[in-house]
Design a protein around this motif. Structure first.
Motif, PDB file in Angstrom:
ATOM      1  N   GLU A  76       0.830  -1.205   0.000  1.00 24.88           N
ATOM      2  CA  GLU A  76       0.000   0.000   0.000  1.00 24.88           C
ATOM      3  C   GLU A  76       0.864   1.255   0.000  1.00 24.88           C
ATOM      4  O   GLU A  76       0.548   2.241  -0.681  1.00 24.88           O
ATOM      5  CB  GLU A  76      -0.939  -0.008   1.216  1.00 24.88           C
ATOM      6  CG  GLU A  76      -2.041  -1.050   1.124  1.00 24.88           C
ATOM      7  CD  GLU A  76      -2.815  -1.227   2.428  1.00 24.88           C
ATOM      8  OE1 GLU A  76      -2.494  -0.560   3.439  1.00 24.88           O
ATOM      9  OE2 GLU A  76      -3.750  -2.049   2.437  1.00 24.88           O
ATOM     10  N   LYS A  80       1.140   4.444  -2.686  1.00 29.57           N
ATOM     11  CA  LYS A  80       1.073   5.858  -2.272  1.00 29.57           C
ATOM     12  C   LYS A  80       2.308   6.622  -2.750  1.00 29.57           C
ATOM     13  O   LYS A  80       2.194   7.750  -3.232  1.00 29.57           O
ATOM     14  CB  LYS A  80       0.973   5.975  -0.745  1.00 29.57           C
ATOM     15  CG  LYS A  80      -0.363   5.591  -0.189  1.00 29.57           C
ATOM     16  CD  LYS A  80      -1.327   6.723  -0.370  1.00 29.57           C
ATOM     17  CE  LYS A  80      -2.612   6.419   0.349  1.00 29.57           C
ATOM     18  NZ  LYS A  80      -3.701   7.213  -0.168  1.00 29.57           N
ATOM     19  N   GLU A  83       1.980   7.429  -6.310  1.00 32.38           N
ATOM     20  CA  GLU A  83       1.024   8.524  -6.491  1.00 32.38           C
ATOM     21  C   GLU A  83       1.669   9.861  -6.157  1.00 32.38           C
ATOM     22  O   GLU A  83       1.499  10.846  -6.891  1.00 32.38           O
ATOM     23  CB  GLU A  83      -0.209   8.303  -5.603  1.00 32.38           C
ATOM     24  CG  GLU A  83      -1.102   7.179  -6.057  1.00 32.38           C
ATOM     25  CD  GLU A  83      -2.211   6.869  -5.053  1.00 32.38           C
ATOM     26  OE1 GLU A  83      -2.332   7.564  -4.012  1.00 32.38           O
ATOM     27  OE2 GLU A  83      -2.964   5.909  -5.306  1.00 32.38           O
ATOM     28  N   TYR A  84       2.436   9.920  -5.051  1.00 28.85           N
ATOM     29  CA  TYR A  84       3.103  11.159  -4.666  1.00 28.85           C
ATOM     30  C   TYR A  84       4.169  11.547  -5.688  1.00 28.85           C
ATOM     31  O   TYR A  84       4.336  12.718  -6.011  1.00 28.85           O
ATOM     32  CB  TYR A  84       3.726  11.058  -3.272  1.00 28.85           C
ATOM     33  CG  TYR A  84       2.715  11.125  -2.154  1.00 28.85           C
ATOM     34  CD1 TYR A  84       1.802  12.169  -2.076  1.00 28.85           C
ATOM     35  CD2 TYR A  84       2.669  10.151  -1.160  1.00 28.85           C
ATOM     36  CE1 TYR A  84       0.864  12.237  -1.057  1.00 28.85           C
ATOM     37  CE2 TYR A  84       1.729  10.208  -0.134  1.00 28.85           C
ATOM     38  CZ  TYR A  84       0.838  11.260  -0.087  1.00 28.85           C
ATOM     39  OH  TYR A  84      -0.073  11.321   0.929  1.00 28.85           O
TER      40      TYR A  84
END
Length: 166
Positions: A76, A80, A83-84
């Protein structure tokens, strides 16, 4: 599919996936993505994986659950982070057009007192004796010109050039 008692399938997946990737027959595309791969049952008969056991030598489901939960969390976090990274790559800083701007020399901005080409006063020995709050930058090409030592704030007050913190 029959799953053995006291076995966490996510833990088994974690242990088995890398082995199966290496055994897969077929076409593997760019970035090792499967375009058409097969793992035949005959390929599985000699595969062994490590599973945690308790003090009685029985499969330790609690340890498998703990590791599987950590793996899930890491997966997970990887999502993230991606995405960042995409967000950071696409972020744009909006400089408002209603402000007036003036071009200013960096030397003028940070002071030019004491800047002389070839000034050998700031040797490694000198710098180590005068450790302080401000980073010392150099024109050397190693370590991006940054010494790992900070010049003492007294030197700044003595008219030496200011430096920007990393």
């Amino acid at each position: 599919m029959l799953i053995a008692k006291n076995t966490n399938i996510e833990y088994v997946k974690y242990r088995l996936e890398p082995i199966l990737r290496d055994l897969a027959k077929g076409r593997i595309g760019d970035n090792r993505t499967d375009e058409f791969t097969k793992v035949y049952p005959s390929m599985l008969k000699n595969i062994k994986i490590f599973l945690p056991v308790n003090s009685d030598g029985e499969l330790d489901i609690k340890e498998q659950d703990r590791v599987a939960e950590q793996i899930k969390l890491i997966d997970e976090l990887r999502v993230k982070v991606k995405e960042y990274q995409q967000y950071i790559e696409n972020v744009k800083i909006d400089m408002k057009n209603d402000y007036k701007y003036k071009k200013i020399s960096v030397l003028k901005l940070f002071g030019s007192n004491g800047i002389k080409k070839g000034l050998s006063k700031y040797t490694n020995t000198y710098i180590q004796k005068h450790n302080g709050d401000y980073p010392l930058y150099s024109s050397k090409t190693i370590n991006k010109g940054i010494f790992n030592i900070r010049i003492h704030s007294k030197l700044h007050k003595m008219g030496q050039p200011k430096s920007i913190e990393k």
